[in-house]
Design an enzyme around this catalytic site. Structure first.
Site, PDB file in Angstrom:
ATOM      1  N   ASP A 327      10.519  38.632  54.633  1.00  0.00           N
ATOM      2  CA  ASP A 327      11.389  37.937  55.565  1.00  0.00           C
ATOM      3  C   ASP A 327      12.801  38.499  55.410  1.00  0.00           C
ATOM      4  OD1 ASP A 327      12.253  36.187  57.510  1.00  0.00           O
ATOM      5  OD2 ASP A 327      11.401  34.405  56.576  1.00  0.00           O
ATOM      6  N   GLU A 528      16.664  27.439  60.947  1.00  0.00           N
ATOM      7  CA  GLU A 528      16.617  27.423  59.488  1.00  0.00           C
ATOM      8  C   GLU A 528      18.010  27.390  58.873  1.00  0.00           C
ATOM      9  OE1 GLU A 528      15.166  31.348  58.019  1.00  0.00           O
ATOM     10  OE2 GLU A 528      15.009  31.780  60.147  1.00  0.00           O
TER      11      GLU A 528
END
Length: 854
Positions: A327, A528
């Site tokens: 990620d 996020e």
């Protein structure tokens, strides 16, 4: 509440019963020592996509002619803002991505043709062997997490939390198929979906990306999404109609302590499998070709650096033969690593570094050198590249036409086409959960005077949430959703067609008293990091939406509440003030789907009944963030599986407890700076409204100079000196300017407390400011300041003195403590020299503050 108990019993009755899952059916056993024999807990999966000799032979043939540099290039995934077409030609990256809010040429309004052109240019550069000697095609990955959400005009589906409430795997497969089609129109090969997090703490800012708090729906949906994106293993697997999928984030991202994004999951290994890994069982079994490693840790060790989980469990035991992608610079969070240097990640089993920013080049060079030095074994590089090439061969990337010439490429009529929107509208209808329906006020007869109000009534951006055009879903207007509809649009269409009257306002105002008010309100968009909260109390310390509901009720107007949110929230007061209450989650671009359920036909008959059932338990208290299906002590307000249909007996009265139980004795000091910065805060020098991070004990930037000084012990304080050339000072902000929920500090009657030492009195006014992320605007947009010049000039020089400001003073002038980005900033346009120490929020001191607003 008998009806609730019956629904709960029904849901418990369908708890997972396979032997492997029984212990995870809600058990909350304490974490135990991790097993190192993966076969004791983790199964060997019967994966539908098997290795084929012809594929393996082609991979081996390609590998035989590759240099080390070419192999490492396959493992590097930069971002479109950080590379050029010529970089692709020179290095031959195996893949690249566009992050949330990243567009071709940096243009938010890029057309599908612009996306296709970039895909074509990158592809042609990747197969051009004039510089790197490689003809291996690259692939483009994108976060299409609720439709092709980066592209204006695309069909946007409800976020996963709403799809979980629908509990319809066949519909989910259709959604994924539509998403794949619209992605392919823009020449993209690979989608970073599905997210299969099982969310155990609703304070987490990515709760809406999870289908459920329970693994059952997640496991089923993972299989459906993968089949919809990639096709069926025995039918049209990775055909010209499909894209590569990514099951993410491996592993345990939904179970971190306190719901902390990128935090630590301390579940036992058995619970890690039983609860958090079931989406991988579902998705990998049907043939998902890639897995994304998670930002979080497991028992303090970052997953990106966990050989046990990435290699021993995922690859060796479960039998996954695709590739593992990292990620967003997640490898850089491993102990001993940085974004541009991390052999630990590859050695743990990471196959592709996702490396945005300009760190990609030194990372590429460092990785090559580490192989030459023996830090990374050549066999590990070969394994990673074999996996990448295996997926590329299976996906037909060596045989397909270039992106501009593929089946759907350039067929812009497919972006947001009506048949796709029909699927999205069905998903909206099935995702809605009816929590309250007093006197069967719903469905509404359209032949009446309907007021549609609230700040979400005519706001497609708000109803779509984060990961919508921009990363956080902010700064979007209705005009940027061509073909979409707001909730007001849908209601107005029905009412006008029936001969009724509809009025729209955001604040509850009207010209003619309505027969009923539909109030659309809820959380502002976030993604996020920005969405983490300390509690589930909706609008704590503000309650503007509750005031609107009560105002309408006081005028004798029946109220139907449509609640937009990315998680269940404590809304007891709002429920009490509503005759009907609908959890609409984040429905996406098709707001008319909400209207189709709320509004009856002209003859009063039901158009569409409610189908949605809670896939997350609804809290009875603002602190009840970890209430999950089949907990031993399970006492939510509304249980998993609850959802009224038309004609059902209403179960919620208007007397729910509205008192927020805040024990001031539990309040703790929130340290910000005590000689060192406390997480998640970072220190910046501020000059001319530009920031420069502090990374040394002595530093200058523009009109401000900084150095550490000693007060009681070495370097426990700082000295800020301003030249007066321009407005300058110091700023403290959250990492990446993420929003932080500090509303508890306000509730605890806290003060901003600082120790100051006036070395040279200010020549101009001095302000202390706080910044929050304002509604629909960029981070730091709601900045408010308090002038402390008089306080400072009254202090004696060269003595440490405490200065404190009641946080309510900031709240009174507009700071939203649930969205704080910058908890402290001190600036002046004049010259001065000031020592600062012990910057903190101290509870229960508001009445004693130097400046109080009680």
């Amino acid at each position: 509440m008998k009806h609730i108990n019956n629904q709960r019993a029904w849901m418990v009755g369908i708890c997972l019963t396979s032997a492997a899952l029984i212990s995870g059916c809600g058990s909350k056993e304490p974490a135990s020592n991790n097993s190192k024999d993966a076969s004791k807990i983790w199964p060997v999966l019967d994966i539908a996509v098997k290795k084929e000799d012809v594929v393996e032979a082609k991979v081996s043939k390609i590998m035989a002619s590759m240099t080390l540099e070419q192999k490492v290039a396959q493992m590097i995934q930069p971002e479109i803002r950080d590379i050029t077409v010529e970089d692709m030609r020179k290095y031959g990256f195996g893949s690249y991505l566009n992050g949330g809010g990243s567009f071709p040429q940096g243009n938010k309004h890029s057309t599908p043709a612009d996306w296709i052109q970039l895909a074509e240019d990158m592809y042609q550069a990747s197969i051009d062997d004039s510089m790197d000697g490689s003809t291996i095609p690259t692939m483009w990955g994108t976060d299409a997490v609720h439709g092709h959400n980066n592209v204006i005009g695309a069909t946007l589906f409800p976020h996963n939390i709403g799809l979980g409430a629908a509990n319809n795997p066949d519909l989910i497969e259709k959604i994924a198929e539509v998403t794949a089609t619209e992605v392919m129109v823009t020449g993209i090969d690979w989608v970073f979906a599905p997210t299969v997090a099982v969310v155990r703490d609703d304070r987490w800012g990515r709760t809406y990306e999870g289908y459920s708090e329970d693994p059952e729906i997640v496991r089923s949906y993972a299989a459906s999404i993968v089949k919809g994106l990639q096709g069926h293993a025995d039918k049209d697997f990775l055909s010209d109609n499909r894209v590569i999928s990514t099951v993410k984030h491996f592993l345990g991202d939904g179970g971190t302590v306190g719901g902390d994004d990128q935090g630590d999951n301390v579940a036992s290994e058995q619970e890690l499998f039983d609860i958090h890994a079931q989406g991988y069982v579902g998705g990998l079994t049907v043939g998902a070709q890639s897995v994304m490693a998670s930002f979080n840790s497991w028992h303090g060790k970052k997953i990106h650096g966990s050989k046990y989980l990435l290699t021993d469990v995922l690859k060796d035991q479960m039998g996954f033969d695709g590739f593992v992608v990292g990620d967003w610079n997640g490898h850089g969070q491993i102990k001993g690593c940085s974004n541009d240097n991390c052999p630990q990640a590859v050695n743990a089993g990471l196959d592709i570094y996702m490396v945005p920013t300009d760190a990609w080049k030194p990372l590429y060079e460092n990785t090559i050198q580490q192989v030459k030095d023996g830090v990374i074994a050549m066999s590990r590089i070969d394994d990673a590249v074999e996996r990448i090439l295996r997926v590329k061969v299976r996906a037909g990337l060596f045989d397909k036409p270039s992106p501009a010439k593929r089946q759907f490429s350039g067929k812009t009529e497919l972006i947001g086409q009506q048949s796709h929107r029909d699927v999205a509208r069905q998903a909206v209808r099935e995702s809605l959960v009816l929590l309250k329906n007093k006197n069967n006020i719903l469905p509404l007869n359209p032949n009446q005077n309907v007021l549609v109000t609230g700040d979400g009534a005519d706001n497609i951006g708000k109803q779509s949430g984060g990961w919508t055009i921009t990363w956080q879903g902010t700064n979007n207007t209705n005009e940027e959703f061509p073909g979409g509809s707001s909730i007001y649009d849908g209601i107005a269409q029905h009412v006008k067609a029936a001969g009724g009257t509809v009025q729209l306002s955001s604040d509850g105002s009207f010209e003619q008293k309505p027969d009923v008010a539909v109030v659309v309100f809820g959380e502002e968009p976030y993604a996020e990091g920005h969405g983490d909260r300390e509690h589930l109390d909706y609008q704590r310390g503000e309650k503007s939406d509750l005031a609107l509901l009560k105002s309408l009720k006081a005028q004798g107007i029946p109220v139907v509440s449509v609640f937009i949110s990315g998680r269940p929230m404590w809304v007891n007061a709002e429920l009490n003030a509503s005759d009907a209450f609908v959890a609409a989650w984040l429905p996406g671009s098709e707001g008319n789907g909400v209207a189709e359920v709320l509004m009856a036909n002209v003859d009063g008959s039901v158009q569409y009944d409610f189908k949605g059932k809670l896939s997350f338990s609804w809290p009875k208290a603002p602190t009840q963030a970890t209430v999950n299906r089949n907990d031993k002590d399970y006492t939510p307000l509304l249980p998993y599986g609850f959802g009224l249909r038309y004609g059902d007996e209403n179960v919620l009265a208007d007397d729910l407890n509205e008192k927020v139980e805040i024990d001031l004795a539990d309040a703790q000091v929130r340290n910000i700076y005590t000689g060192q910065m406390h997480k998640p805060w970072l220190l910046y020098l501020n000059s001319g409204n530009k920031l420069s991070g502090v990374n040394a004990s002595t530093q200058s930037f523009g009109a401000v100079s900084y150095r550490t000084i000693d007060r009681n012990v070495q370097e426990d304080s700082l000295l800020m000196t301003l030249s007066g050339e321009e407005k300058a000072g110091i700023s403290i902000a959250s990492k990446s300017h993420f929003r932080e929920d500090l509303s508890n500090d306000l509730a605890f009657n806290s003060v901003l407390s600082i120790l100051v030492n006036v070395k040279e009195k200010p020549s101009s006014s001095v302000e202390i400011s706080l910044n929050c992320e304002g509604t629909g605007d960029a981070p730091g947009s709601c900045q408010e300041s308090i002038d402390i010049t008089e306080l400072l000039t009254s202090l004696p020089e060269n003595e440490w003195q405490e200065l404190s400001i009641d946080l309510k003073c900031f709240a009174d002038i507009g700071i939203k403590f649930s969205q704080v980005v910058m908890p402290f900033e001190l600036t002046s346009a004049g010259s001065m020299s000031l020592g600062l120490a012990d910057i903190k929020y101290v509870p229960n001191k508001a009445g004693e503050a130097t400046m109080s607003c009680q």
